[in-house]
Motif scaffolding. Structure first.
Motif, PDB file in Angstrom:
ATOM      1  N   SER A  37      -7.922  11.837  19.207  1.00 51.17           N
ATOM      2  CA  SER A  37      -7.931  12.740  20.581  1.00 51.17           C
ATOM      3  C   SER A  37      -8.225  14.878  20.492  1.00 51.17           C
ATOM      4  O   SER A  37      -8.086  14.969  20.517  1.00 51.17           O
ATOM      5  N   ILE A  38      -7.734  15.057  19.286  1.00 47.92           N
ATOM      6  CA  ILE A  38      -7.842  16.135  17.934  1.00 47.92           C
ATOM      7  C   ILE A  38     -10.108  16.310  18.623  1.00 47.92           C
ATOM      8  O   ILE A  38     -10.654  17.387  19.341  1.00 47.92           O
ATOM      9  N   LEU A  39     -10.794  15.147  18.250  1.00 53.60           N
ATOM     10  CA  LEU A  39     -12.100  14.966  18.186  1.00 53.60           C
ATOM     11  C   LEU A  39     -12.673  15.371  19.946  1.00 53.60           C
ATOM     12  O   LEU A  39     -13.715  16.422  20.164  1.00 53.60           O
ATOM     13  N   THR A  40     -11.588  15.115  21.258  1.00 53.09           N
ATOM     14  CA  THR A  40     -12.148  15.206  22.560  1.00 53.09           C
ATOM     15  C   THR A  40     -11.524  15.864  22.854  1.00 53.09           C
ATOM     16  O   THR A  40     -11.474  16.471  24.388  1.00 53.09           O
ATOM     17  N   GLY A  41     -10.435  17.238  21.913  1.00 53.52           N
ATOM     18  CA  GLY A  41     -10.547  18.160  22.873  1.00 53.52           C
ATOM     19  C   GLY A  41      -9.120  18.067  23.534  1.00 53.52           C
ATOM     20  O   GLY A  41      -8.347  18.815  24.874  1.00 53.52           O
ATOM     21  N   THR A  42      -8.070  16.891  24.055  1.00 51.56           N
ATOM     22  CA  THR A  42      -6.826  16.427  24.165  1.00 51.56           C
ATOM     23  C   THR A  42      -5.991  16.607  23.374  1.00 51.56           C
ATOM     24  O   THR A  42      -4.639  16.642  24.202  1.00 51.56           O
ATOM     25  N   ALA A  43      -5.200  17.124  22.300  1.00 56.45           N
ATOM     26  CA  ALA A  43      -4.644  16.941  21.208  1.00 56.45           C
ATOM     27  C   ALA A  43      -3.649  18.067  21.573  1.00 56.45           C
ATOM     28  O   ALA A  43      -4.420  19.158  21.409  1.00 56.45           O
ATOM     29  N   THR A  44      -2.334  18.118  21.500  1.00 54.52           N
ATOM     30  CA  THR A  44      -1.801  19.483  21.587  1.00 54.52           C
ATOM     31  C   THR A  44      -1.610  20.224  20.871  1.00 54.52           C
ATOM     32  O   THR A  44      -1.712  19.413  19.520  1.00 54.52           O
ATOM     33  N   PRO A  45      -1.364  21.476  19.829  1.00 60.37           N
ATOM     34  CA  PRO A  45      -1.329  21.880  18.734  1.00 60.37           C
ATOM     35  C   PRO A  45      -0.072  20.887  17.936  1.00 60.37           C
ATOM     36  O   PRO A  45      -0.800  21.118  16.358  1.00 60.37           O
ATOM     37  N   HIS A  46       0.567  20.772  18.746  1.00 57.61           N
ATOM     38  CA  HIS A  46       1.779  20.042  17.925  1.00 57.61           C
ATOM     39  C   HIS A  46       0.733  19.092  17.755  1.00 57.61           C
ATOM     40  O   HIS A  46       1.516  18.107  16.257  1.00 57.61           O
ATOM     41  N   ASP A  47       0.612  17.756  18.662  1.00 51.79           N
ATOM     42  CA  ASP A  47      -0.326  16.584  18.054  1.00 51.79           C
ATOM     43  C   ASP A  47      -1.096  16.731  16.561  1.00 51.79           C
ATOM     44  O   ASP A  47      -1.599  16.748  15.545  1.00 51.79           O
ATOM     45  N   ARG A  48      -2.179  17.952  16.855  1.00 53.96           N
ATOM     46  CA  ARG A  48      -2.381  19.039  15.409  1.00 53.96           C
ATOM     47  C   ARG A  48      -2.182  18.948  14.020  1.00 53.96           C
ATOM     48  O   ARG A  48      -2.258  18.645  13.296  1.00 53.96           O
ATOM     49  N   ASP A  49      -1.061  19.811  14.473  1.00 49.56           N
ATOM     50  CA  ASP A  49      -0.094  19.690  13.153  1.00 49.56           C
ATOM     51  C   ASP A  49       0.587  18.524  12.364  1.00 49.56           C
ATOM     52  O   ASP A  49      -0.109  18.559  11.333  1.00 49.56           O
ATOM     53  N   GLN A  50       0.563  17.482  13.446  1.00 51.20           N
ATOM     54  CA  GLN A  50       1.412  16.477  12.669  1.00 51.20           C
ATOM     55  C   GLN A  50       0.116  15.435  12.230  1.00 51.20           C
ATOM     56  O   GLN A  50       0.447  15.100  10.727  1.00 51.20           O
ATOM     57  N   TYR A  51      -1.339  15.397  13.022  1.00 53.13           N
ATOM     58  CA  TYR A  51      -2.119  14.194  12.536  1.00 53.13           C
ATOM     59  C   TYR A  51      -2.297  15.450  10.940  1.00 53.13           C
ATOM     60  O   TYR A  51      -2.751  14.487  10.134  1.00 53.13           O
ATOM     61  N   PHE A  52      -2.227  16.478  10.644  1.00 48.60           N
ATOM     62  CA  PHE A  52      -3.205  17.070   9.531  1.00 48.60           C
ATOM     63  C   PHE A  52      -1.932  16.941   8.633  1.00 48.60           C
ATOM     64  O   PHE A  52      -1.649  16.632   7.029  1.00 48.60           O
ATOM     65  N   ARG A  53      -0.484  16.943   9.174  1.00 48.72           N
ATOM     66  CA  ARG A  53       0.611  16.445   7.838  1.00 48.72           C
ATOM     67  C   ARG A  53       0.742  15.293   7.295  1.00 48.72           C
ATOM     68  O   ARG A  53       0.459  15.268   5.997  1.00 48.72           O
ATOM     69  N   THR A  54       0.241  14.010   8.171  1.00 48.11           N
ATOM     70  CA  THR A  54       0.238  13.021   8.090  1.00 48.11           C
ATOM     71  C   THR A  54      -0.936  12.463   7.545  1.00 48.11           C
ATOM     72  O   THR A  54      -0.794  11.971   6.073  1.00 48.11           O
ATOM     73  N   LYS A  55      -1.885  13.228   7.236  1.00 48.79           N
ATOM     74  CA  LYS A  55      -2.662  12.673   6.898  1.00 48.79           C
ATOM     75  C   LYS A  55      -2.906  12.923   5.198  1.00 48.79           C
ATOM     76  O   LYS A  55      -2.845  12.430   4.501  1.00 48.79           O
ATOM     77  N   ASP A  56      -2.239  14.618   5.680  1.00 43.42           N
ATOM     78  CA  ASP A  56      -1.695  14.960   4.027  1.00 43.42           C
ATOM     79  C   ASP A  56      -0.708  14.318   2.322  1.00 43.42           C
ATOM     80  O   ASP A  56      -0.820  14.028   1.513  1.00 43.42           O
ATOM     81  N   THR A  57      -0.147  13.902   3.798  1.00 42.36           N
ATOM     82  CA  THR A  57       0.755  13.168   3.040  1.00 42.36           C
ATOM     83  C   THR A  57       0.652  11.648   2.416  1.00 42.36           C
ATOM     84  O   THR A  57       0.598  11.513   0.947  1.00 42.36           O
TER      85      THR A  57
END
Length: 243
Positions: A37-57
């Motif tokens: 979703s991030i790669l295709t530009g369809t992710a919302t700012p919330h989705d982006r933050d949640q992705y990176f938080r999940t990845k880091d965890t």
């Protein structure tokens, strides 16, 4: 924030069919789903933050283990880390100094965006999930060790914005994080003249702007300008800017 997204039903949904379909979302699928979703530009700012938080965890144990390994190597072999440790040790107990060692440089997962921080009681925090490589860790620890030195040697008050500006100017200048190669290859800053000064000003201003007592970036810029001449020239404990 939770490390996974739960699809567990509410207490009102207790039928067998609902419960059987409510399985925890696979973190790997969730991460990859958001990645595309991030790669295709369809992710919302919330989705982006949640992705990176999940990845880091998910990667927390791996990131902290790598950080701890690199930290031990740097304290053994890095010239700038060994030099700063030696000079902090020289301040002695009369200054209230506690030696900076691998034991009080702690690698942790951080939800904030900075790569590290210094606290006079806690020691140095390193945000393992934000580190690119060992060189980035070296710059981060060196930056925070300059803060530790300034706190112990000059008794600077981080809540005084002029003191904070001076601390940030010195740390960005002396840690090596503003050297030309770091700016050019990592941050896409391609200036050939006054590169060091511009980097130090930019990073010091952003750091001061994040302090609780600072109203905005314009105020931070004024604080940096007011102390610039004396603090940029002050290279203690180095004889000159190291790198």
């Amino acid at each position: 924030m939770s490390s996974t997204v739960s699809t567990t039903p509410s207490t009102a949904s207790s039928s067998p069919s609902t419960t059987n379909s409510a399985k925890p979302l696979d973190p790997a699928y969730y991460t990859w789903s958001n990645f595309f979703s991030i790669l295709t530009g369809t992710a919302t700012p919330h989705d982006r933050d949640q992705y990176f938080r999940t990845k880091d965890t998910i990667n927390e144990a791996r990131d902290c283990a790598r950080c701890d390994k690199d930290k031990a190597w740097l304290f053994a072999y890095s010239p700038v880390i060994r030099f700063m440790k030696h000079n902090i040790d020289l301040l002695g107990p009369d200054s209230g100094a506690a030696s900076i060692t691998p034991d009080n440089v702690r690698c942790r997962r951080c939800d904030t965006k900075q790569s590290g921080g210094f606290d006079s009681e806690y020691g140095i925090l390193v945000c393992a999930n934000h580190l690119r490589n060992r060189g980035h860790l070296e710059d981060t620890i060196a930056h925070e060790m300059v803060h530790a030195y300034d706190h112990l040697r000059f008794k600077l008050d981080p809540y005084d914005l002029r003191h904070a500006a001076c601390m940030e100017i010195r740390a960005s200048t002396l840690s090596g994080e503003c050297r030309w190669t770091r700016e050019f290859f990592t941050r896409n800053q391609w200036g050939l003249t006054q590169q060091l000064q511009e980097c130090v000003r930019r990073r010091a201003t952003l750091s001061v702007a994040a302090r609780p007592g600072c109203k905005d970036e314009a105020m931070a810029g004024r604080m940096v300008s007011e102390v610039w001449d004396s603090c940029f020239r002050d290279t203690r404990p180095f004889d000159e800017i190291y790198r």
